[in-house]
Structure formats: C-alpha cells, structure tokens
Design a protein around this motif. Structure first.
Motif, mmCIF file in Angstrom:
data_model
loop_
_atom_site.group_PDB
_atom_site.id
_atom_site.type_symbol
_atom_site.label_atom_id
_atom_site.label_comp_id
_atom_site.label_asym_id
_atom_site.label_seq_id
_atom_site.Cartn_x
_atom_site.Cartn_y
_atom_site.Cartn_z
ATOM 1 N N GLU A 1 0.935 -1.123 -0.054
ATOM 2 C CA GLU A 1 -0.138 -0.075 -0.115
ATOM 3 C C GLU A 1 0.821 1.342 0.066
ATOM 4 O O GLU A 1 0.562 2.320 -0.578
ATOM 5 C CB GLU A 1 -0.950 0.117 1.208
ATOM 6 N N VAL A 2 2.009 1.112 0.486
ATOM 7 C CA VAL A 2 2.870 2.265 0.813
ATOM 8 C C VAL A 2 4.451 1.736 0.678
ATOM 9 O O VAL A 2 4.732 0.920 1.066
ATOM 10 C CB VAL A 2 2.683 3.075 1.954
ATOM 11 N N THR A 3 5.061 2.994 -0.186
ATOM 12 C CA THR A 3 6.589 2.475 -0.128
ATOM 13 C C THR A 3 7.130 3.444 0.931
ATOM 14 O O THR A 3 6.600 4.498 1.044
ATOM 15 C CB THR A 3 7.216 2.621 -1.434
ATOM 16 N N PHE A 4 8.188 3.044 1.288
ATOM 17 C CA PHE A 4 9.075 4.170 2.242
ATOM 18 C C PHE A 4 9.704 5.153 1.450
ATOM 19 O O PHE A 4 9.804 4.955 0.556
ATOM 20 C CB PHE A 4 10.069 3.563 3.395
ATOM 21 N N GLY A 5 9.691 6.348 2.070
ATOM 22 C CA GLY A 5 10.217 7.697 1.130
ATOM 23 C C GLY A 5 8.952 8.246 0.469
ATOM 24 O O GLY A 5 9.317 9.700 0.605
ATOM 25 N N PHE A 6 8.056 7.845 0.380
ATOM 26 C CA PHE A 6 6.842 8.482 -0.221
ATOM 27 C C PHE A 6 6.401 9.595 0.515
ATOM 28 O O PHE A 6 6.117 10.710 0.401
ATOM 29 C CB PHE A 6 5.623 7.750 -0.514
ATOM 30 N N HIS A 7 5.947 9.341 1.935
ATOM 31 C CA HIS A 7 5.683 10.285 2.992
ATOM 32 C C HIS A 7 6.441 11.319 3.152
ATOM 33 O O HIS A 7 6.087 12.428 3.109
ATOM 34 C CB HIS A 7 5.425 9.436 4.267
ATOM 35 N N THR A 8 7.859 11.284 2.885
ATOM 36 C CA THR A 8 8.793 12.238 3.273
ATOM 37 C C THR A 8 8.705 13.275 1.823
ATOM 38 O O THR A 8 8.563 14.469 2.010
ATOM 39 C CB THR A 8 10.038 11.766 3.102
ATOM 40 N N ALA A 9 8.378 12.804 0.804
ATOM 41 C CA ALA A 9 8.422 13.395 -0.652
ATOM 42 C C ALA A 9 7.242 14.291 -0.691
ATOM 43 O O ALA A 9 7.180 15.388 -0.906
ATOM 44 C CB ALA A 9 8.584 12.543 -1.828
ATOM 45 N N VAL A 10 6.063 13.806 -0.081
ATOM 46 C CA VAL A 10 4.878 14.345 -0.053
ATOM 47 C C VAL A 10 4.880 15.428 0.671
ATOM 48 O O VAL A 10 4.396 16.606 0.441
ATOM 49 C CB VAL A 10 3.759 13.583 0.350
ATOM 50 N N GLN A 11 5.758 15.122 2.101
ATOM 51 C CA GLN A 11 5.817 16.561 2.903
ATOM 52 C C GLN A 11 6.680 17.505 2.451
ATOM 53 O O GLN A 11 6.527 18.786 2.688
ATOM 54 C CB GLN A 11 6.470 16.021 4.382
ATOM 55 N N ILE A 12 7.791 17.330 1.804
ATOM 56 C CA ILE A 12 8.615 18.386 1.006
ATOM 57 C C ILE A 12 7.871 18.977 0.212
ATOM 58 O O ILE A 12 7.824 20.231 0.207
ATOM 59 C CB ILE A 12 9.815 17.670 0.553
ATOM 60 N N ALA A 13 7.171 18.180 -0.846
ATOM 61 C CA ALA A 13 6.369 18.872 -1.834
ATOM 62 C C ALA A 13 5.144 20.066 -1.230
ATOM 63 O O ALA A 13 4.912 20.844 -1.617
ATOM 64 C CB ALA A 13 5.779 18.077 -2.617
ATOM 65 N N THR A 14 4.641 19.518 0.027
ATOM 66 C CA THR A 14 3.557 20.301 0.396
ATOM 67 C C THR A 14 4.001 21.532 1.135
ATOM 68 O O THR A 14 3.592 22.611 0.947
ATOM 69 C CB THR A 14 2.799 19.404 1.555
ATOM 70 N N ASP A 15 5.292 21.259 1.733
ATOM 71 C CA ASP A 15 5.951 22.451 2.481
ATOM 72 C C ASP A 15 6.175 23.507 1.280
ATOM 73 O O ASP A 15 6.109 24.665 1.530
ATOM 74 C CB ASP A 15 7.069 22.239 3.321
ATOM 75 N N ALA A 16 6.732 23.104 -0.082
ATOM 76 C CA ALA A 16 7.013 23.906 -0.798
ATOM 77 C C ALA A 16 5.917 24.915 -1.443
ATOM 78 O O ALA A 16 5.792 26.041 -1.653
ATOM 79 C CB ALA A 16 7.896 23.369 -1.881
ATOM 80 N N ILE A 17 4.761 23.828 -1.622
ATOM 81 C CA ILE A 17 3.444 24.506 -2.025
ATOM 82 C C ILE A 17 3.055 25.542 -1.089
ATOM 83 O O ILE A 17 2.566 26.677 -1.316
ATOM 84 C CB ILE A 17 2.400 23.448 -2.321
ATOM 85 N N ASP A 18 3.136 25.281 0.124
ATOM 86 C CA ASP A 18 2.639 26.208 1.334
ATOM 87 C C ASP A 18 3.410 27.637 0.993
ATOM 88 O O ASP A 18 3.031 28.800 1.227
ATOM 89 C CB ASP A 18 2.816 25.787 2.617
ATOM 90 N N ARG A 19 4.904 27.435 0.752
ATOM 91 C CA ARG A 19 5.624 28.902 0.568
ATOM 92 C C ARG A 19 5.147 29.469 -0.734
ATOM 93 O O ARG A 19 5.142 30.498 -0.756
ATOM 94 C CB ARG A 19 7.042 28.417 0.601
ATOM 95 N N LEU A 20 4.879 28.557 -1.833
ATOM 96 C CA LEU A 20 4.502 29.218 -2.893
ATOM 97 C C LEU A 20 3.051 29.957 -2.851
ATOM 98 O O LEU A 20 2.904 30.915 -3.716
ATOM 99 C CB LEU A 20 4.587 28.022 -3.968
ATOM 100 N N HIS A 21 2.153 29.669 -2.045
ATOM 101 C CA HIS A 21 0.784 30.254 -2.065
ATOM 102 C C HIS A 21 1.186 31.835 -1.704
ATOM 103 O O HIS A 21 0.709 32.867 -2.169
ATOM 104 C CB HIS A 21 0.068 29.898 -0.780
ATOM 105 N N THR A 22 1.964 32.170 -0.597
ATOM 106 C CA THR A 22 2.139 33.465 -0.186
ATOM 107 C C THR A 22 2.941 34.375 -1.272
ATOM 108 O O THR A 22 2.654 35.630 -1.345
ATOM 109 C CB THR A 22 2.914 33.432 1.186
ATOM 110 N N THR A 23 3.831 33.928 -1.979
ATOM 111 C CA THR A 23 4.698 34.680 -2.937
ATOM 112 C C THR A 23 3.482 34.864 -4.150
ATOM 113 O O THR A 23 3.518 36.000 -4.744
ATOM 114 C CB THR A 23 5.962 33.989 -3.148
#
Ligand code: F6P
Length: 344
Positions: free
Chosen positions: A135-157
């Motif tokens: 159902e899940v491979t390891f590493g996916f959760h981390t990648a999603v978190q990194i991408a989400t953090d980036a999107i959060d930052r992009l919203h304000t700019t």
C-alpha cells in the motif's frame, strides 16, 4: 549466516533506517554477519563491499540517502553481469541477499531468484509509491511532506504578486506524490499521468477563479503528466539502462502556454531531487524500520523470492513477481472524488 545488502535505483529517505534495522536484528537476534554491496547491483557485480555492523550504522536513522551508495546498473545489461555477481557472492560466502529498491532493482532481484537461484528478499523503496503489492513504499511520505511545504511557501509569494505558480513534482509515470501534495497544499489544478489534461480546461479553470477575485493559483503538475492527444507538444526524452525515459521540464511548457493563453503572469518551480533528499519523516523511519526487521526475519524463514509489504497496516510477504508486475497508479476515486472537488 552471511547476509548481503544493497540499495538500488534512485536514493530515498529511509534507506539507512532499513539497513540499520536489518543489521540490528541480524546481528543481535540471529548472530548474523552482514556485508553491504556498494552502489547497488554495480558493487555486487564488481565485488565491492563495505562491512556493516551495529557500530557502523550508529547515527544513520535520521540521515537521508544511503550509506551503501546506489546506481541504476542492470546486471542483465552488463557483459557477464549475472555470472560476475554470482561469482562475487560465492567468493564472499554470501548466504542471502536483502535487495532494497523499486521496480527496477526488485525486477532484477526477481529474475535472479527465479532464473539463477539467488536467495533474495526484497524491500520496497521509492518516493514514487508506484509499486504494486504494497500500500505504501517508504520515502513517499517524506517526498509528499517536502512538496507540501514547498506549495505552502509558494502560496504567499503567488498571492503577493497575483501570479500563477506551476509546481513540477516527481513520480515518474504515477501521480501519487502530486496528488497527495496537491490535496494537502490546496492546489487549483493537479495534472497527473493517469488523467491526460486538456490545456483549454486548465486555462478556463484559472480564468474562472481569477474572475471570482482570486488572483493567485497553484498548478501542480506531475513530471510524467500527459496532455490529451495533440493538445500540447512536449520534447523527446532519453532512456536509461532499464528503458525508462528521463522526465522533467513539463512545467516550463505548461507555464508558457498558461501565460500566453490567460495573460496571467506565471512562474515555474521544479522541485526535483529536493524531494528525495534529507531526513525521512517519522512515519518513514518507522515504516523503514518495520520493513528491515521483516526482511531479516524473511531471510531466516527461507522466504526467498518474496518482498515485504504493507497491507492494512500489517507487514506481510508477497511474491516479488507480484510486486513488479504492474505499476500502481492513483486511485481514480481519490483524484475525482476528492482532489477535483477543489479545482478551479
Ligand atoms: O524513481 C524516483 C525518481 O526520483 C523519479 O521520481 C524521477 O523521475 C527519477 O527518480 C529521477 O531519476 P534520477 O535521479 O536518475 O534523475
């Protein structure tokens, strides 16, 4: 027993946690000796190893990457690759191998087991989360978190400049990271390989949103996303030893098209390998640890030709062949029933 380990394919947060767990339980519980092959199958072919024990793995749990190194070498594509690999196992006296990798590494492991009788157990790794049977491979959760953090930052700019931000996310031919990060980050559109996109519809959605007074938008595009037939031309790509095309760059084409069609100022962020680098999340550390423990248990049960997998939050064993047979793609229910509700 002498147990060999290797990590193959693209690196991924959590690899060291798997190695550490195999080593810990192997040494303490089973009294094993452990040896690491450097740089994936390449090191196994060349007989390049590094000693592994509890001491050498100290401090590696939160560390990204892999202490063993990795490569995309395919022994079946190297001259005498398989014979050399078997010879190096025989010279060292390796009794079993734990191969940690994605579709390619585990595909090789599966063939080595079935065609050459190599005693191997697989552990599913990839930020892409595209492996069937788990159902899940390891590493996916981390990648999603990194991408989400980036999107959060992009919203304000984006909001400060009334811009459209196109964010390109990894995942090869599956849109798992893009879909999860897009939902978590509140994207206006999420374009994934499983759902060919129509550039007209993307631009209409952006226009509708801007007409409602929202002047900033985030468009998430998976690197493997495909436009509907003939609607947008993408550049040709190279292939690697496993025949995979080298992806990346679709965001630039998309952003130019959006800016030209809508007149909204548009910028591009290609997250690239940032998504694979650095420390694993707590979830991935735990999953990797569970996989590592299960892998060394499988070795001692003689469950060769199998891969450890997560199903309904339990670690199970599945045949390697099942794991590499079919690409796991995004559930249409998640895309249409959840993600799409927030588009536009
Ligand atoms: O499979 C993991 C992955 O990061 C993909 O998401 C991406 O397409 C690919 O590897 C990139 O490969 P490389 O590290 O060879 O550029």
């Amino acid at each position: 027993m002498l147990v060999g380990l290797l990590t193959g394919g693209g690196d991924c947060p959590g690899l060291n946690a798997v190695i550490r767990a195999v080593v810990r339980k192997g040494e303490r519980h089973y009294g094993d000796d452990l040896v690491g092959f450097c740089d994936g199958w390449r090191g196994a072919i060349e007989g390049r190893t590094m000693p592994l024990d509890i001491e050498t793995m100290r401090g590696t749990l939160p560390r990204g990457g892999t202490v063993l190194g990795s490569s995309r070498t395919n022994p079946f594509k190297v001259d005498d690759g398989v014979q050399r690999l078997k010879a190096s196992f025989a010279d060292l006296g390796v009794d079993a191998l734990v191969a940690i990798g994605g579709e390619d590494t585990l595909g090789v492991a599966n063939r080595l087991h079935h065609e050459e009788g190599v005693p191997v157990v697989g552990v599913p790794k990839t930020i892409d989360n595209d492996l069937s049977a788990t159902e899940v491979t390891f590493g996916f959760h981390t990648a999603v978190q990194i991408a989400t953090d980036a999107i959060d930052r992009l919203h304000t700019t984006a909001e400060s400049h009334n811009r459209v931000m196109v964010v390109e996310i990894m995942g090869r031919h599956a849109g798992h990271i893009a879909t999860y990060a897009g939902i978590a980050g509140g994207a206006t559109a999420i374009l994934i390989p499983e759902e060919p996109f129509d550039i007209d519809k993307v631009c209409e959605a952006l226009t509708r949103r801007h007409e409602r007074g929202r002047y900033a938008s985030i468009v998430v595009v998976a690197e493997g996303a495909q436009p509907t037939e003939g609607s947008l031309a993408l550049k040709d790509t190279e292939v690697d030893e496993f025949g995979h095309v080298k992806l990346g760059g679709i965001a630039n084409v998309l952003a130019d098209e959006i800016e030209e069609r809508t007149g909204y100022e548009t910028r591009v962020t290609i997250l690239g390998h940032v998504q694979r680098g650095g420390t694993p999340t707590a979830y991935d550390r735990v999953l990797s640890t569970r996989f590592g423990i299960a892998a060394i248990d499988a070795v001692h049960d003689g469950a060769f030709g199998s891969m450890v997998a997560l199903r309904a939050d339990r670690i199970v064993r599945v045949p390697l062949a099942e794991a590499v047979g079919e690409l796991k793609t995004v559930d249409p229910e998640l895309y249409h029933g959840v993600a799409e509700v927030f588009f536009g």
